[in-house]
Design an enzyme around this catalytic site. Structure first.
Site, PDB file in Angstrom:
ATOM      1  N   GLY A  12      -3.118  17.317  20.181  1.00  0.00           N
ATOM      2  CA  GLY A  12      -2.892  17.210  18.736  1.00  0.00           C
ATOM      3  C   GLY A  12      -4.222  17.218  18.002  1.00  0.00           C
ATOM      4  O   GLY A  12      -4.365  16.592  16.953  1.00  0.00           O
ATOM      5  N   ASP A  62       2.095  23.146  24.111  1.00  0.00           N
ATOM      6  CA  ASP A  62       3.121  22.188  23.688  1.00  0.00           C
ATOM      7  C   ASP A  62       3.116  21.057  24.713  1.00  0.00           C
ATOM      8  O   ASP A  62       3.459  21.272  25.887  1.00  0.00           O
ATOM      9  CB  ASP A  62       4.483  22.898  23.665  1.00  0.00           C
ATOM     10  CG  ASP A  62       5.633  21.964  23.322  1.00  0.00           C
ATOM     11  OD1 ASP A  62       5.407  20.739  23.200  1.00  0.00           O
ATOM     12  OD2 ASP A  62       6.773  22.462  23.182  1.00  0.00           O
ATOM     13  N   VAL A  63       2.765  19.861  24.297  1.00  0.00           N
ATOM     14  CA  VAL A  63       2.607  18.749  25.249  1.00  0.00           C
ATOM     15  C   VAL A  63       3.929  18.259  25.834  1.00  0.00           C
ATOM     16  O   VAL A  63       3.930  17.408  26.726  1.00  0.00           O
ATOM     17  CB  VAL A  63       1.870  17.537  24.634  1.00  0.00           C
ATOM     18  CG1 VAL A  63       0.474  17.905  24.185  1.00  0.00           C
ATOM     19  CG2 VAL A  63       2.666  16.926  23.489  1.00  0.00           C
ATOM     20  N   ASN A  89      -2.745  12.116  22.039  1.00  0.00           N
ATOM     21  CA  ASN A  89      -2.597  11.842  20.610  1.00  0.00           C
ATOM     22  C   ASN A  89      -1.467  12.603  19.923  1.00  0.00           C
ATOM     23  O   ASN A  89      -0.955  12.161  18.895  1.00  0.00           O
ATOM     24  CB  ASN A  89      -3.964  12.158  19.959  1.00  0.00           C
ATOM     25  CG  ASN A  89      -3.921  12.221  18.461  1.00  0.00           C
ATOM     26  OD1 ASN A  89      -3.880  11.192  17.792  1.00  0.00           O
ATOM     27  ND2 ASN A  89      -3.907  13.430  17.901  1.00  0.00           N
ATOM     28  N   SER A 142       1.098   3.039  17.746  1.00  0.00           N
ATOM     29  CA  SER A 142       1.184   2.791  16.301  1.00  0.00           C
ATOM     30  C   SER A 142       1.552   1.330  16.109  1.00  0.00           C
ATOM     31  O   SER A 142       2.165   0.719  17.001  1.00  0.00           O
ATOM     32  CB  SER A 142       2.287   3.667  15.701  1.00  0.00           C
ATOM     33  OG  SER A 142       2.606   3.232  14.386  1.00  0.00           O
ATOM     34  N   TYR A 156      10.950   6.802  16.221  1.00  0.00           N
ATOM     35  CA  TYR A 156       9.488   6.921  16.387  1.00  0.00           C
ATOM     36  C   TYR A 156       8.922   5.589  16.886  1.00  0.00           C
ATOM     37  O   TYR A 156       8.120   5.556  17.829  1.00  0.00           O
ATOM     38  CB  TYR A 156       8.887   7.305  15.037  1.00  0.00           C
ATOM     39  CG  TYR A 156       7.381   7.311  14.944  1.00  0.00           C
ATOM     40  CD1 TYR A 156       6.630   8.393  15.381  1.00  0.00           C
ATOM     41  CD2 TYR A 156       6.693   6.233  14.372  1.00  0.00           C
ATOM     42  CE1 TYR A 156       5.242   8.405  15.257  1.00  0.00           C
ATOM     43  CE2 TYR A 156       5.309   6.234  14.247  1.00  0.00           C
ATOM     44  CZ  TYR A 156       4.585   7.324  14.699  1.00  0.00           C
ATOM     45  OH  TYR A 156       3.220   7.323  14.570  1.00  0.00           O
ATOM     46  N   ALA A 159       9.583   5.106  20.542  1.00  0.00           N
ATOM     47  CA  ALA A 159       8.676   5.917  21.383  1.00  0.00           C
ATOM     48  C   ALA A 159       7.282   5.283  21.420  1.00  0.00           C
ATOM     49  O   ALA A 159       6.629   5.249  22.470  1.00  0.00           O
ATOM     50  CB  ALA A 159       8.606   7.343  20.857  1.00  0.00           C
ATOM     51  N   LYS A 160       6.820   4.755  20.281  1.00  0.00           N
ATOM     52  CA  LYS A 160       5.477   4.177  20.222  1.00  0.00           C
ATOM     53  C   LYS A 160       5.400   2.846  20.983  1.00  0.00           C
ATOM     54  O   LYS A 160       4.366   2.511  21.566  1.00  0.00           O
ATOM     55  CB  LYS A 160       5.030   4.018  18.766  1.00  0.00           C
ATOM     56  CG  LYS A 160       4.787   5.359  18.073  1.00  0.00           C
ATOM     57  CD  LYS A 160       3.666   6.135  18.754  1.00  0.00           C
ATOM     58  CE  LYS A 160       3.366   7.459  18.103  1.00  0.00           C
ATOM     59  NZ  LYS A 160       2.314   8.229  18.810  1.00  0.00           N
TER      60      LYS A 160
HETATM   61  N1  NAD Z   1      -1.170   8.917  10.310  1.00  0.00           N
HETATM   62  C1  NAD Z   1      -0.732   7.681  10.516  1.00  0.00           C
HETATM   63  O1  NAD Z   1      -0.571   6.892   9.587  1.00  0.00           O
HETATM   64  C2  NAD Z   1      -0.460   7.225  11.938  1.00  0.00           C
HETATM   65  C3  NAD Z   1      -0.132   5.867  12.112  1.00  0.00           C
HETATM   66  C4  NAD Z   1       0.121   5.390  13.389  1.00  0.00           C
HETATM   67  C5  NAD Z   1       0.033   6.248  14.467  1.00  0.00           C
HETATM   68  N2  NAD Z   1      -0.269   7.565  14.275  1.00  0.00           N
HETATM   69  C6  NAD Z   1      -0.326   8.406  15.457  1.00  0.00           C
HETATM   70  O2  NAD Z   1      -1.568   9.098  15.504  1.00  0.00           O
HETATM   71  C7  NAD Z   1      -1.396  10.355  16.149  1.00  0.00           C
HETATM   72  C8  NAD Z   1      -1.891  11.467  15.259  1.00  0.00           C
HETATM   73  O3  NAD Z   1      -1.174  11.435  14.037  1.00  0.00           O
HETATM   74  P1  NAD Z   1      -1.614  12.233  12.749  1.00  0.00           P
HETATM   75  O4  NAD Z   1      -1.336  11.368  11.589  1.00  0.00           O
HETATM   76  O5  NAD Z   1      -2.963  12.821  12.947  1.00  0.00           O
HETATM   77  O6  NAD Z   1      -0.488  13.391  12.778  1.00  0.00           O
HETATM   78  P2  NAD Z   1      -0.509  14.891  12.232  1.00  0.00           P
HETATM   79  O7  NAD Z   1       0.910  15.302  12.104  1.00  0.00           O
HETATM   80  O8  NAD Z   1      -1.368  14.986  11.030  1.00  0.00           O
HETATM   81  O9  NAD Z   1      -1.197  15.685  13.439  1.00  0.00           O
HETATM   82  C9  NAD Z   1      -0.521  15.781  14.684  1.00  0.00           C
HETATM   83  C10 NAD Z   1      -1.032  16.979  15.448  1.00  0.00           C
HETATM   84  O10 NAD Z   1      -0.273  17.069  16.665  1.00  0.00           O
HETATM   85  C11 NAD Z   1       0.135  18.405  16.864  1.00  0.00           C
HETATM   86  N3  NAD Z   1       1.376  18.455  17.651  1.00  0.00           N
HETATM   87  C12 NAD Z   1       2.614  18.105  17.240  1.00  0.00           C
HETATM   88  N4  NAD Z   1       3.500  18.343  18.226  1.00  0.00           N
HETATM   89  C13 NAD Z   1       2.800  18.843  19.261  1.00  0.00           C
HETATM   90  C14 NAD Z   1       3.176  19.285  20.565  1.00  0.00           C
HETATM   91  N5  NAD Z   1       4.451  19.280  20.965  1.00  0.00           N
HETATM   92  N6  NAD Z   1       2.204  19.726  21.400  1.00  0.00           N
HETATM   93  C15 NAD Z   1       0.917  19.757  20.977  1.00  0.00           C
HETATM   94  N7  NAD Z   1       0.513  19.381  19.777  1.00  0.00           N
HETATM   95  C16 NAD Z   1       1.445  18.916  18.915  1.00  0.00           C
HETATM   96  C17 NAD Z   1       0.325  18.961  15.452  1.00  0.00           C
HETATM   97  O11 NAD Z   1       0.300  20.387  15.423  1.00  0.00           O
HETATM   98  C18 NAD Z   1      -0.832  18.304  14.695  1.00  0.00           C
HETATM   99  O12 NAD Z   1      -2.004  19.085  14.755  1.00  0.00           O
HETATM  100  C19 NAD Z   1       0.093  10.437  16.499  1.00  0.00           C
HETATM  101  O13 NAD Z   1       0.291   9.979  17.806  1.00  0.00           O
HETATM  102  C20 NAD Z   1       0.720   9.490  15.510  1.00  0.00           C
HETATM  103  O14 NAD Z   1       1.966   9.023  15.955  1.00  0.00           O
HETATM  104  C21 NAD Z   1      -0.519   8.069  13.030  1.00  0.00           C
END
Ligand code: NAD
Length: 260
Positions: A12, A62-63, A89, A142, A156, A159-160
């Protein structure tokens, strides 16, 4: 540089937290494989790393697809001489009230955030064990996984919570191979994911996105939304010398919202 000579794989990594973490680990001297389902954004992060003199490789994967996970790991090993740091991530979500979550949404979230995260961790750990030079695994959870009631989707959150549990279950077997495994639990971080979920919630509440963000900030003791770079600092610490004896933990980076 603290991560000189290390190889990191970030899933990601095309945008949001994954991009910030990739750039931060590269700044520390690591060579970075940036994986994303969106190959163009992965290439964009790699270009940004090269622009500041770093080494990187973009991988479209795709992870949640086991063959693609194996290819992602192989491509990393073929390009660089091993794999030392893995940032697990990639994830997806969508704001949804608990009574509105249907099977399709549950499956879409769990395919990536639970199944994908687990098999990525397993396949990377297998490689680190085979290499025999230890490793650092950072799984992105998260505060939603710790029961934070302000979360935007219970599927979600489930999963977290699973990410924390699988990291804990992995701690002892991985420790035998000098592989540390920790989770990071971000609060609200300014990324496209937060913007999408906040927009949905703002629409439901009949308020502007700016008002929704203001309310979010007001609920954070330190009074500010987290920046992706704040999470990247924690990842860099766990990946570096300071994280040597830290494993099996789940660290909140959330401005003081959750305290366990
Ligand atoms: N932004 C927040 O407030 C927040 C809070 C808690 C946790 N998180 C966690 O942090 C991590 C990153 O979140 P973010 O906010 O940067 O999200 P985002 O949606 O901005 O970025 C996620 C990235 O993952 C990629 N992705 C999605 N599905 C995929 C797949 N199947 N295979 C490969 N790549 C894939 C997307 O293309 C994207 O580039 C995630 O695990 C999210 O759950 C985010």
């Amino acid at each position: 540089m603290l991560l000189e000579g290390k190889v990191a794989l970030v899933t990601g990594g095309g945008r949001g937290l994954g991009r910030a973490i990739s750039l931060r680990l590269a700044e520390g001297g690591a060579r970075i494989a940036v994986a994303d389902i969106d190959g163009a954004t992965a290439a964009g992060t790699c270009q940004a790393i090269r622009d500041v003199g770093g080494e990187s490789l973009a991988i479209q994967a795709d992870v949640a697809d086991l063959d693609q996970i194996d290819r992602m790991v192989r491509e990393t090993l073929d390009a660089f001489d091993g794999l030392d740091i893995f940032v697990n991530n990639a994830a997806v979500t969508q704001a949804a009230r608990i009574m509105d979550i249907d099977e399709a949404l549950w499956d879409r979230i769990h395919r990536v955030n639970a199944k994908g995260a687990f098999f990525c961790m397993q396949r990377v750990a297998r490689e680190m064990m085979r290499q025999g030079r230890g490793g650092r695994i950072i799984n992105m959870s998260s505060v939603a996984g710790k029961g934070f009631p302000g979360g935007s989707n219970a599927a979600y959150a489930a999963a977290k919570a699973g990410i924390i549990a699988m990291s804990q279950l992995a701690t002892h077997p991985f420790a035998e191979h000098d592989i540390n495994v920790n989770s990071i639990c971000p609060g609200a971080v300014r990324t496209p994911m937060l913007e999408a979920t906040s927009s949905q919630r703002a629409w439901e509440a009949g308020v502007a996105l700016e008002e929704m963000m203001r309310r979010a900030e007001a609920s954070i003791p330190l009074g500010r939304i987290i920046e992706p770079e704040d999470i990247a600092e924690m990842a860099a610490f766990l990946a570096g010398p300071g994280g040597r004896n830290i494993t099996g933990q789940a660290f909140n980076v959330d401005g003081g919202v959750v305290m366990h």
